[in-house]
Design a protein around this motif. Structure first.
Motif, mmCIF file in Angstrom:
data_model
loop_
_atom_site.group_PDB
_atom_site.id
_atom_site.type_symbol
_atom_site.label_atom_id
_atom_site.label_comp_id
_atom_site.label_asym_id
_atom_site.label_seq_id
_atom_site.Cartn_x
_atom_site.Cartn_y
_atom_site.Cartn_z
ATOM 1 N N ARG A 10 3.488 5.829 -5.789
ATOM 2 C CA ARG A 10 3.271 5.913 -7.237
ATOM 3 C C ARG A 10 2.155 6.900 -7.573
ATOM 4 N NH1 ARG A 10 -0.359 5.203 -10.784
ATOM 5 N NH2 ARG A 10 -1.794 4.561 -9.163
ATOM 6 N N LEU A 11 1.012 6.749 -6.910
ATOM 7 C CA LEU A 11 -0.143 7.569 -7.236
ATOM 8 C C LEU A 11 0.070 9.029 -6.849
ATOM 9 C CD1 LEU A 11 -2.952 7.673 -8.418
ATOM 10 C CD2 LEU A 11 -3.876 6.965 -6.202
ATOM 11 N N SER A 68 0.825 -1.204 0.000
ATOM 12 C CA SER A 68 0.000 0.000 0.000
ATOM 13 C C SER A 68 0.863 1.260 0.000
ATOM 14 C CB SER A 68 -0.930 -0.003 1.218
ATOM 15 O OG SER A 68 -1.780 1.114 1.210
ATOM 16 N N THR A 69 1.976 1.220 0.707
ATOM 17 C CA THR A 69 2.883 2.367 0.731
ATOM 18 C C THR A 69 3.472 2.621 -0.656
ATOM 19 O OG1 THR A 69 3.454 1.955 3.049
ATOM 20 C CG2 THR A 69 4.987 3.311 1.763
ATOM 21 N N ILE A 70 3.867 1.555 -1.328
ATOM 22 C CA ILE A 70 4.400 1.692 -2.688
ATOM 23 C C ILE A 70 3.306 2.208 -3.629
ATOM 24 C CG2 ILE A 70 5.375 0.407 -4.646
ATOM 25 C CD1 ILE A 70 6.698 -1.433 -2.563
ATOM 26 N N TRP A 71 2.085 1.717 -3.442
ATOM 27 C CA TRP A 71 0.938 2.212 -4.222
ATOM 28 C C TRP A 71 0.759 3.710 -4.006
ATOM 29 C CZ3 TRP A 71 -3.503 4.424 -2.130
ATOM 30 C CH2 TRP A 71 -4.556 4.651 -3.028
ATOM 31 N N SER A 72 0.849 4.149 -2.753
ATOM 32 C CA SER A 72 0.672 5.571 -2.438
ATOM 33 C C SER A 72 1.757 6.427 -3.080
ATOM 34 C CB SER A 72 0.689 5.785 -0.921
ATOM 35 O OG SER A 72 -0.519 5.386 -0.329
ATOM 36 N N LEU A 93 0.513 -5.427 -9.883
ATOM 37 C CA LEU A 93 -0.534 -4.517 -10.370
ATOM 38 C C LEU A 93 -0.104 -3.058 -10.236
ATOM 39 C CD1 LEU A 93 -3.630 -6.382 -8.884
ATOM 40 C CD2 LEU A 93 -3.113 -6.080 -11.317
ATOM 41 N N VAL A 94 0.608 -2.740 -9.147
ATOM 42 C CA VAL A 94 1.141 -1.381 -8.992
ATOM 43 C C VAL A 94 2.152 -1.091 -10.099
ATOM 44 C CG1 VAL A 94 2.514 0.144 -7.513
ATOM 45 C CG2 VAL A 94 0.752 -1.302 -6.498
ATOM 46 N N LEU A 95 2.972 -2.086 -10.436
ATOM 47 C CA LEU A 95 3.932 -1.922 -11.534
ATOM 48 C C LEU A 95 3.201 -1.687 -12.856
ATOM 49 C CD1 LEU A 95 6.812 -2.006 -12.647
ATOM 50 C CD2 LEU A 95 6.581 -4.511 -12.830
ATOM 51 N N THR A 96 2.093 -2.389 -13.060
ATOM 52 C CA THR A 96 1.289 -2.183 -14.268
ATOM 53 C C THR A 96 0.776 -0.750 -14.333
ATOM 54 O OG1 THR A 96 0.582 -4.505 -14.258
ATOM 55 C CG2 THR A 96 -0.771 -2.952 -15.524
ATOM 56 N N GLU A 97 0.302 -0.245 -13.202
ATOM 57 C CA GLU A 97 -0.148 1.151 -13.152
ATOM 58 C C GLU A 97 0.991 2.108 -13.475
ATOM 59 O OE1 GLU A 97 -3.741 1.647 -10.041
ATOM 60 O OE2 GLU A 97 -1.825 1.186 -9.115
#
Length: 360
Positions: free
Chosen positions: A122-123, A116-120, A204-208
């Motif tokens: 990136r976004l 989730s931290t990595i997702w945050s 999935l985060v990498l895909t984003e």
């Protein structure tokens, strides 16, 4: 008591055992907070004694009120958008901190917090470079909605959906971690399934990230092309004249980033189902609502885009909104072959025209 006394993994996903008994804490929370402000109670004690799902939900409501007030004062309705990339991770960190405060096993929650931290990151980075944090910046779709609905209706829309429901949604998509926290009291060790779920979400985060970079490169080249007339970044003039990207992941999905985003939170929910040995549970409300939200917002986005770019309708026919329709990438349709009309057909049309004139 801040947590239920559970003996089976399946019980960790039972709404009547893990949520319903703690609802009275929600109603008592305002009075206890007043005691904290008056110095009659310690905040850390209140935090420790309150069920983490209840305190997280209460925070989402409080933030909703803040979003509402700021939006109405500034007449800018992207207040939730500015916090979208941060709040789910904040709620997962809340579950993690609460578990550590009570000396509970937190390895499985740590795994969720890592992705989730990595997702945050990136976004947040992507939103920042697009100017989302600039003063006065607002999602262009809100302006379009404002112009097409009565003013009173839009304000009700803000008071309900934009400010409060979106804030609650950002808590609910993180809520499956609560069931993982409960399951950790029975099965504390990090399992191979936990690692697999985290790996899938990191993929999935990498895909984003890849989709973001492709879109950013295209839009940057498109802006430069408009300013200078030069095609750069490996794009042809025809690619930039089209107005929208169709290469890379975008050749297989019209919204690869949206597809990955919905999948991330659905996988987190499935993670909670596996942790509690259930096929489905109440924690699926958040991811389900998120998917419905993306259907509506994507429809509006595409309606606007199709009105700007003539080829977009063909792109919609050839490429799936989220999932691919074909194994091959999208190709811009070539020029239509000229229609060949035989001399005999021209003579026949002329005869029919003369016949119609005689009948008149």
């Amino acid at each position: 008591m801040a947590l239920p006394n559970l003996h089976a993994l399946e019980d960790c996903a039972d709404f009547t055992k893990v949520v319903q008994p703690f609802i009275p804490q929600f109603y008592d929370l305002p009075a206890r907070l007043l005691d904290v402000f008056a110095g009659r109670e310690n905040f850390l004690q209140l935090y420790a004694e309150t069920n983490p799902l209840i305190s997280g939900f209460a925070l989402s409501l409080a933030l909703g009120a803040v979003f509402l007030v700021v939006a109405e004062i500034n007449r800018n309705y992207s207040q939730v958008d500015r916090c979208w990339s941060l709040l789910p991770t904040l709620y997962i960190a809340h579950f993690d901190a609460w578990a550590r405060l009570h000396g509970m096993p937190s390895q499985r929650i740590d795994a969720a917090l890592i992705f989730s931290t990595i997702w945050s990151i990136r976004l947040t980075r992507n939103y920042w470079r697009k100017g989302g944090y600039n003063v006065g910046s607002e999602d262009y779709r809100w302006e379009i909605v404002r112009r097409n609905v009565p003013k009173a209706v839009f304000h009700v829309f803000n008071w309900t959906f934009i400010s409060f429901l979106q804030s609650i949604l950002l808590f609910l998509i993180a809520a499956p971690v609560y069931t993982v926290l409960l399951a950790s009291t029975i099965e504390p060790d990090l399992t191979s399934a936990d690692v697999a779920a985290m790996a899938v979400n990191l993929g999935l985060v990498l895909t984003e990230y890849i989709a973001d970079e492709e879109q950013w490169a295209y839009q940057s080249a498109k802006k430069l092309y408009k300013d200078t007339g030069k095609a750069t970044g490996g794009y042809e003039r025809a690619d930039l004249d089209r107005g929208f990207i169709t290469s890379g992941l975008w050749g297989y999905s019209r919204h690869p980033n949206f597809a990955a985003e919905q999948s991330i939170w659905f996988v987190l929910y499935q993670w909670s189902c596996y942790a509690t040995r259930t096929l489905y549970n109440w924690a699926g409300v958040g991811p389900s609502f998120l998917i419905l939200l993306f259907q509506g917002s994507t429809w509006l986005t595409e309606l606007i885009t199709a009105g700007k770019y003539p080829e977009y309708v063909e792109y919609q026919r050839s490429v799936g909104m989220f999932t691919p329709k074909a194994l091959s990438a999208y190709k811009t349709p070539g020029p239509k072959a000229p229609q060949i009309i035989r001399t005999s057909e021209l003579a026949k049309r002329q005869q029919e025209k003369e016949k119609q004139q005689k009948q008149k």
